[in-house]
Motif scaffolding. Structure first.
Motif, PDB file in Angstrom:
ATOM      1  N   UNK A 274      -7.743 -18.884  -7.890  1.00  0.00           N
ATOM      2  CA  UNK A 274      -7.750 -17.578  -7.255  1.00  0.00           C
ATOM      3  C   UNK A 274      -6.744 -17.476  -6.111  1.00  0.00           C
ATOM      4  N   UNK A 275      -6.384 -16.242  -5.798  1.00  0.00           N
ATOM      5  CA  UNK A 275      -5.551 -15.892  -4.647  1.00  0.00           C
ATOM      6  C   UNK A 275      -6.157 -14.661  -3.997  1.00  0.00           C
ATOM      7  N   UNK A 276      -5.890 -14.486  -2.713  1.00  0.00           N
ATOM      8  CA  UNK A 276      -6.341 -13.292  -2.011  1.00  0.00           C
ATOM      9  C   UNK A 276      -5.211 -12.274  -1.955  1.00  0.00           C
ATOM     10  N   UNK A 277      -5.546 -11.028  -2.225  1.00  0.00           N
ATOM     11  CA  UNK A 277      -4.579  -9.935  -2.131  1.00  0.00           C
ATOM     12  C   UNK A 277      -5.127  -8.873  -1.185  1.00  0.00           C
ATOM     13  N   UNK A 278      -4.221  -8.124  -0.567  1.00  0.00           N
ATOM     14  CA  UNK A 278      -4.652  -7.038   0.317  1.00  0.00           C
ATOM     15  C   UNK A 278      -5.049  -5.816  -0.513  1.00  0.00           C
ATOM     16  N   UNK A 279      -6.133  -5.174  -0.094  1.00  0.00           N
ATOM     17  CA  UNK A 279      -6.593  -3.948  -0.749  1.00  0.00           C
ATOM     18  C   UNK A 279      -5.887  -2.750  -0.125  1.00  0.00           C
ATOM     19  N   UNK A 280      -5.508  -1.794  -0.959  1.00  0.00           N
ATOM     20  CA  UNK A 280      -4.912  -0.568  -0.444  1.00  0.00           C
ATOM     21  C   UNK A 280      -5.930   0.214   0.381  1.00  0.00           C
ATOM     22  N   UNK A 281      -5.457   0.819   1.456  1.00  0.00           N
ATOM     23  CA  UNK A 281      -6.315   1.657   2.283  1.00  0.00           C
ATOM     24  C   UNK A 281      -6.718   2.893   1.471  1.00  0.00           C
ATOM     25  N   UNK A 282      -8.002   3.099   1.303  1.00  0.00           N
ATOM     26  CA  UNK A 282      -8.471   4.215   0.479  1.00  0.00           C
ATOM     27  C   UNK A 282      -8.213   5.570   1.127  1.00  0.00           C
ATOM     28  N   UNK A 283      -7.958   5.574   2.439  1.00  0.00           N
ATOM     29  CA  UNK A 283      -7.735   6.844   3.132  1.00  0.00           C
ATOM     30  C   UNK A 283      -6.327   7.385   2.929  1.00  0.00           C
ATOM     31  N   UNK A 284      -5.362   6.490   2.640  1.00  0.00           N
ATOM     32  CA  UNK A 284      -3.976   6.973   2.594  1.00  0.00           C
ATOM     33  C   UNK A 284      -3.189   6.529   1.364  1.00  0.00           C
ATOM     34  N   UNK A 285      -3.790   5.786   0.436  1.00  0.00           N
ATOM     35  CA  UNK A 285      -3.037   5.355  -0.742  1.00  0.00           C
ATOM     36  C   UNK A 285      -2.652   6.583  -1.573  1.00  0.00           C
ATOM     37  N   UNK A 286      -1.524   6.490  -2.268  1.00  0.00           N
ATOM     38  CA  UNK A 286      -1.088   7.612  -3.094  1.00  0.00           C
ATOM     39  C   UNK A 286      -0.604   7.109  -4.447  1.00  0.00           C
ATOM     40  N   UNK A 287      -0.921   7.831  -5.527  1.00  0.00           N
ATOM     41  CA  UNK A 287      -0.504   7.400  -6.868  1.00  0.00           C
ATOM     42  C   UNK A 287       0.941   7.791  -7.149  1.00  0.00           C
ATOM     43  N   UNK A 288       1.564   7.059  -8.046  1.00  0.00           N
ATOM     44  CA  UNK A 288       2.908   7.411  -8.515  1.00  0.00           C
ATOM     45  C   UNK A 288       3.096   6.808  -9.904  1.00  0.00           C
ATOM     46  N   UNK A 289       3.935   7.456 -10.688  1.00  0.00           N
ATOM     47  CA  UNK A 289       4.224   6.959 -12.032  1.00  0.00           C
ATOM     48  C   UNK A 289       5.460   6.078 -11.981  1.00  0.00           C
ATOM     49  N   UNK A 290       5.304   4.840 -12.404  1.00  0.00           N
ATOM     50  CA  UNK A 290       6.416   3.898 -12.373  1.00  0.00           C
ATOM     51  C   UNK A 290       7.427   4.232 -13.467  1.00  0.00           C
ATOM     52  N   UNK A 291       8.700   4.152 -13.134  1.00  0.00           N
ATOM     53  CA  UNK A 291       9.755   4.392 -14.112  1.00  0.00           C
ATOM     54  C   UNK A 291      10.122   3.082 -14.802  1.00  0.00           C
ATOM     55  N   UNK A 292      10.804   3.191 -15.920  1.00  0.00           N
ATOM     56  CA  UNK A 292      11.219   1.992 -16.646  1.00  0.00           C
ATOM     57  C   UNK A 292      12.162   1.143 -15.806  1.00  0.00           C
ATOM     58  N   UNK A 293      13.071   1.805 -15.082  1.00  0.00           N
ATOM     59  CA  UNK A 293      14.013   1.063 -14.256  1.00  0.00           C
ATOM     60  C   UNK A 293      13.286   0.316 -13.131  1.00  0.00           C
ATOM     61  N   UNK A 294      12.235   0.950 -12.590  1.00  0.00           N
ATOM     62  CA  UNK A 294      11.473   0.300 -11.520  1.00  0.00           C
ATOM     63  C   UNK A 294      10.719  -0.911 -12.062  1.00  0.00           C
ATOM     64  N   UNK A 295      10.119  -0.762 -13.251  1.00  0.00           N
ATOM     65  CA  UNK A 295       9.428  -1.893 -13.867  1.00  0.00           C
ATOM     66  C   UNK A 295      10.394  -3.033 -14.157  1.00  0.00           C
ATOM     67  N   UNK A 296      11.585  -2.681 -14.612  1.00  0.00           N
ATOM     68  CA  UNK A 296      12.591  -3.699 -14.890  1.00  0.00           C
ATOM     69  C   UNK A 296      13.021  -4.383 -13.594  1.00  0.00           C
ATOM     70  N   UNK A 297      13.134  -3.590 -12.513  1.00  0.00           N
ATOM     71  CA  UNK A 297      13.496  -4.149 -11.212  1.00  0.00           C
ATOM     72  C   UNK A 297      12.441  -5.146 -10.736  1.00  0.00           C
TER      73      UNK A 297
END
Length: 388
Positions: A274-297
């Motif tokens: 296991x590893x520990x990861x930070x949780x996104x703040x539920x008060x300010x997180x925002x969704x976005x659709x990842x582009x193919x170029x971003x996934x490749x990056x």
């Protein structure tokens, strides 16, 4: 100066500030011309305002007095413990000092008993991983190992496992260094190497107490590993931690320590990495659709029908403008069956082949699904584990 009011108030204020900001560690580091103080918040160090440089020795001495350490000894590392109540909370602090080029450096590790939720769902165990791990945990005997680097939540996972097993019908003994949290109904032993109370010596004594479950804080050497194997062979359930990078590498690590390979299939029940990861703040997180170029990056090459929707960190007052608040875990659970053991023993370097053979889900896959669910960001997943 360490016993005077200004220094006492300064150290107390530092601890109160760390507790208020949910810090897990306080790092006090002297350098040539300045003193640096950093808090570790959600796994990341952040610098805060430090005491005046001329008070560096007094601040360290005050901390050593609180931890019952020898303030006259400044040439050797020392370890201690502080218990105090601040803001209505009972806080345990593990203190470690070490001499550096410009004076003594100290680290205070804060253990807030009220903030620890020993619950599998809160820790990040869910779905197939939770079902698989509870099946492994419920086996009558054998070894269960939790692996990962320092500070990855291994001990918390073991404590949560002990709470599940502590039904009043089992004798549970633990040997730890140090005992981080005291569990009701569990006999916990703190090792003291200076008087010969080592992991191995304590484990030998445990065998005469007729335990059902034994928890070993860490398997550090061959002697401890051999006693753990013998305990598993004689019908005991053994829980412990090991420092490896992933679940598959745990078997190789045990072999490198000198454990006989033919003993592993019959004694090892399962491995959690296991590893520990930070949780996104539920008060300010925002969704976005990842582009193919971003996934490749990012280097992500997932087979998906459509572009994924991730969440990104923005930052607000609730999370201190970081975009993250709190932590969870990403993990992989590997049940060790004879077929799995043979695959790992025969091809220890063929991770992809072993994954196909066993069908277990990697930490990266678990993190990727948590990113899709909005628990964390994909960047945070890739920060702690990257699949190439």
């Amino acid at each position: 100066m360490a016993s005077e009011g200004p220094v006492i108030r300064l150290v107390n204020q530092l601890v109160n500030q760390a507790v208020a900001q949910r810090a897990s560690d306080i790092h006090i580091e002297p350098f040539r011309h300045h003193l640096k103080v950093r808090f570790r918040i959600d796994g990341v160090l952040r610098e805060v305002e430090a005491p005046p440089f001329n008070l560096r020795a007094a601040v360290i001495s005050r901390i050593k007095i609180m931890a019952n350490l020898n303030i006259a000894e400044m040439r050797l590392p020392q370890d201690g413990r502080i218990r105090l109540v601040t803001a209505g909370k009972e806080i345990d602090m593990r203190v470690a000092t070490v001499p550096t080029m410009h004076g003594e450096s100290a680290v205070l590790r804060l253990l807030d008993r009220d903030a620890v939720n020993l619950d599998f769902a809160t820790l990040g165990f869910e779905g197939a991983n939770l079902e698989l791990y509870t099946q492994i945990l419920d086996r009558p005997h054998g070894i269960v190992l939790v692996t990962g680097p320092t500070g990855s939540g291994k001990t918390t996972t073991l404590y949560t496992s002990l709470i599940r097993l502590n039904d009043g019908e089992r004798k549970i003994l633990t040997v730890e260094d140090p005992v981080e949290y005291q569990l009701e109904g569990v006999n916990q032993v703190q090792v003291k190497p200076q008087i010969g109370l080592s992991f191995a010596n304590t484990l030998r004594s445990f065998m005469r107490h007729d335990p059902d479950v034994i928890m070993i804080g860490e398997i550090r050497d061959l002697e401890t590993a051999q006693i753990a194997v013998q305990a598993a062979l004689t019908g005991h359930k053994v829980l412990s931690t090991l420092h490896t990078n992933d679940a598959v590498g745990t078997v190789t690590r045990l072999l490198d320590m000198g454990v006989e390979g033919y003993l592993l299939p019959s004694t090892l029940n399962g491995i959690v990495a296991q590893r520990l990861i930070r949780r996104l703040c539920e008060a300010c997180r925002e969704p976005y659709e990842a582009t193919e170029s971003y996934l490749h990056h990012l280097g992500i090459r997932e087979a998906m029908d459509s572009l994924p929707v991730f969440h990104r960190a923005r930052g607000c007052e609730a999370c201190g403008a970081t975009g993250y608040r709190g932590r969870s875990s990403i993990l992989e659970v590997l049940p060790v069956t004879p077929e799995v053991a043979d695959a790992v023993l025969d091809r220890p370097d063929d991770r992809e082949g072993i994954e196909r053979t066993t069908g277990f889900r990697s930490m990266y896959r678990d993190g990727f699904e948590k990113a899709l669910a909005g628990v964390t960001s994909i960047e945070e997943v890739l920060r702690v584990t990257r699949e190439t």
